[in-house]
Structure formats: structure tokens, C-alpha cells
Design a protein around this motif. Sequence first.
Motif, short mmCIF file in Angstrom:
data_model
loop_
_atom_site.label_atom_id
_atom_site.label_comp_id
_atom_site.label_asym_id
_atom_site.label_seq_id
_atom_site.Cartn_x
_atom_site.Cartn_y
_atom_site.Cartn_z
N LEU A 121 0.85 -1.20 0.00
CA LEU A 121 0.00 0.00 0.00
C LEU A 121 0.88 1.24 0.00
CD1 LEU A 121 -2.97 -0.29 2.52
CD2 LEU A 121 -3.06 -0.41 0.04
N CYS A 122 0.64 2.10 -0.96
CA CYS A 122 1.35 3.38 -1.01
C CYS A 122 1.00 4.19 0.24
CB CYS A 122 0.93 4.09 -2.30
SG CYS A 122 0.67 5.83 -2.18
N GLU A 123 2.04 4.69 0.92
CA GLU A 123 1.77 5.36 2.19
C GLU A 123 1.26 6.79 2.01
OE1 GLU A 123 5.43 4.98 4.28
OE2 GLU A 123 6.31 6.79 3.41
N HIS A 124 1.29 7.30 0.79
CA HIS A 124 0.80 8.67 0.58
C HIS A 124 -0.70 8.70 0.35
CE1 HIS A 124 4.99 8.49 -1.15
NE2 HIS A 124 5.12 9.23 -0.08
N HIS A 125 -1.21 7.66 -0.31
CA HIS A 125 -2.64 7.66 -0.65
C HIS A 125 -3.38 6.45 -0.09
CE1 HIS A 125 -0.65 10.05 -3.90
NE2 HIS A 125 -1.69 10.83 -3.69
N ARG B 204 2.73 -3.53 4.63
CA ARG B 204 2.80 -2.30 5.43
C ARG B 204 2.59 -1.10 4.49
NH1 ARG B 204 8.86 -2.85 7.41
NH2 ARG B 204 8.04 -4.90 7.94
N LEU B 205 2.47 0.07 5.06
CA LEU B 205 2.42 1.28 4.25
C LEU B 205 3.84 1.54 3.76
CD1 LEU B 205 0.08 3.41 6.55
CD2 LEU B 205 -0.54 2.14 4.50
N GLN B 206 3.99 1.67 2.45
CA GLN B 206 5.34 1.62 1.86
C GLN B 206 5.56 2.67 0.80
OE1 GLN B 206 8.17 0.57 2.08
NE2 GLN B 206 8.39 -1.54 2.73
N GLN C 158 8.03 2.35 -2.87
CA GLN C 158 8.72 1.28 -3.61
C GLN C 158 10.23 1.29 -3.35
OE1 GLN C 158 7.61 0.88 -7.74
NE2 GLN C 158 9.55 -0.09 -8.25
N GLU C 159 10.82 2.46 -3.27
CA GLU C 159 12.27 2.55 -3.07
C GLU C 159 12.67 1.92 -1.73
OE1 GLU C 159 10.21 4.99 -3.95
OE2 GLU C 159 11.15 6.45 -5.29
N ARG C 160 11.88 2.20 -0.69
CA ARG C 160 12.20 1.64 0.64
C ARG C 160 12.02 0.13 0.65
NH1 ARG C 160 8.13 3.21 4.35
NH2 ARG C 160 8.69 5.33 3.83
N PHE C 161 10.95 -0.34 -0.01
CA PHE C 161 10.73 -1.78 -0.12
C PHE C 161 11.96 -2.45 -0.74
CE2 PHE C 161 9.72 -5.38 -2.79
CZ PHE C 161 9.02 -6.22 -1.93
N THR C 162 12.44 -1.87 -1.83
CA THR C 162 13.59 -2.44 -2.54
C THR C 162 14.81 -2.51 -1.63
OG1 THR C 162 12.71 -1.43 -4.56
CG2 THR C 162 14.99 -2.22 -4.65
N GLN C 163 15.03 -1.43 -0.89
CA GLN C 163 16.17 -1.36 0.03
C GLN C 163 16.02 -2.39 1.16
OE1 GLN C 163 18.70 0.71 -0.37
NE2 GLN C 163 19.80 0.23 1.51
N VAL D 262 12.73 -4.25 -8.85
CA VAL D 262 11.29 -4.23 -8.57
C VAL D 262 10.61 -3.37 -9.64
CG1 VAL D 262 9.51 -3.61 -6.89
CG2 VAL D 262 11.74 -4.39 -6.08
N ARG D 263 9.55 -3.92 -10.20
CA ARG D 263 8.74 -3.12 -11.11
C ARG D 263 7.37 -2.92 -10.48
NH1 ARG D 263 6.62 -4.62 -17.11
NH2 ARG D 263 5.37 -6.01 -15.85
N GLY D 264 6.99 -1.65 -10.30
CA GLY D 264 5.77 -1.35 -9.56
C GLY D 264 4.69 -0.71 -10.41
N VAL D 265 3.47 -1.12 -10.13
CA VAL D 265 2.30 -0.44 -10.69
C VAL D 265 1.60 0.21 -9.50
CG1 VAL D 265 0.13 -0.70 -11.93
CG2 VAL D 265 2.04 -2.22 -12.46
#
Length: 211
Positions: free
Chosen positions: A96-100, A134-136, A138-143, A162-165
Motif C-alpha cells: 500500500l502506497c503510504e501517501h494515498h 505495510r504502508l510503503q 517502492q524505493e524503501r521496499f527495494t532497500q 522491482v517493477r511497480g504499478v
Amino acid sequence: MTTSVASSEPDLSPVPVAGPCGAAIDTCRVADLIAQLLVALGEDPAREGLAGTPDRVAAWWRAFLSPDDAATATCFTESQLSDQLVIVGGMSVWSLCEHHMLPMNLQVTAGYVPNGEVVGLSKFGRIAQHYAGRLQVQERFTQQFAEHLAGVIGREDVAVAVRGVHLCMSMRGVRMEAARTTTVHAGGQFRSDPVLNQQFVTLAAAQWNAA
Ligand SMILES: Nc1nc2c(ncn2[C@@H]2O[C@H](COP(=O)(O)OP(=O)(O)OP(=O)(O)O)[C@@H](O)[C@H]2O)c(=O)[nH]1
Ligand SMILES: [Zn+2]
């Protein structure tokens, strides 16, 4: 004629479950808040179709925020093995994108070069699920994925692509349905050896093209 479909009861058991930050998830309070949200949205949470919705949504949050623990990654000794590139691709997780607070689908490919030990293949998927729940961003997930895998093998020689939609970019906002975000972490040998790096990126891209 009305057809009823049997469904399992949402899991609202009071057994405390810790969320990604370690604090307990208060599932009953989440259900209350969802009911309040429905009211604020002009809905009637008591109407027939919505009666079970707050509990269902709360059970989903609980399940989403407490995926299986990725802490134990089984490794097997393979003392004769060296200089082999191992890549696990096709791992699709929802975060889940943590901004929206909207879903993002992450297609994950991970690689490493074993040195005396191999990592249980399913553990790559478990690591991905662990950090997706978690609220994420993509860059942090990758790290986080890369750091976890490096911790498992005890070396920095890991690569993660990682390729994200992001639904916040496709179903709302700029509404670009075809937008894809690619993040790549290359550590240790993957950073210092351009051939290895290129092999990994090529194979990761092939996984996505085949999907
Ligand atoms: N870097 C990064 N940004 C993300 C991720 N998920 C969502 N975002 C961005 O977070 C930003 C939030 O921007 P804001 O201007 O605060 O919010 P907004 O007005 O809703 O932005 P728009 O999406 O452009 O409508 C947007 O640009 C999103 O695309 C992510 O995983 N990584
Ligand atoms: Zn977003």
C-alpha cells in the motif's frame, strides 16, 4: 431468488497481533473507525449490504499488516558451489502506497551468488511479503528486501529489481495506466562487476516481459 454464499467469519479475535512498527493492531477499533468512515461518506453502515463491512475491512488490515515472519530464512550447505548466479523472479506482492493508502503491485526479482550455502527459494517470496505488508514506498521496499537478503547470506552481494504499478498513478491523480516504476539495488559484486550487473538486469527484464 436470493442465493447466499457461505463465507468465513472475519478474524477479529482479540489476540493482539503486532503491526510492522511493533505496536499491537487494535482490530476492533479499526472496525469502529471503518463504520465511522462509512457514516462520514454519507452511507448507512447498518444497511444490509454494509452490515459486515467494517469487520471484513478490519480483518483485512490485520492480515495485511501481519504477514508471515520472514525472520527465519532456511539455508543449505552446498560446499562445492561457487560462481553461480541465482535469480528468483516472478514474485508478485501487493503493498500500500503510504501517501494515498492505495495498492501498489510489486513484481520482484532477486539475485545472489552463493558461496558455500544456498537460500531456500520460497524464502525470497516470504521476504517480499514481509516488507510489502505495510504502508510503503517502492524505493524503501527495494532497500529493505536487499538488506534482509544481504543479512541472510552474510554478504552484500545481492541484487534486487522491482517493477511497480501504483494505483495512485493509474486510477486517480495523473491517471497514467501504463506507468511502471523500476527500482534496482545492486550491492557488493553486483555493483563492482558490470558483467554480473548486466546479466542480472537482463534476466530481471526478461521476467517482466514474460509476465
Ligand atoms: N517516490 C515515490 N513516490 C510515490 C510512491 N507512491 C506514491 N508516490 C508519490 O507520492 C506523491 C505524493 O504527492 P502529493 O503532491 O503530496 O500528493 P497528490 O497531490 O495526491 O499528488 P498526485 O498523485 O500528483 O495527485 C505522488 O507524486 C505519488 O506519485 C512511491 O512508492 N515512491
Ligand atoms: Zn500513492
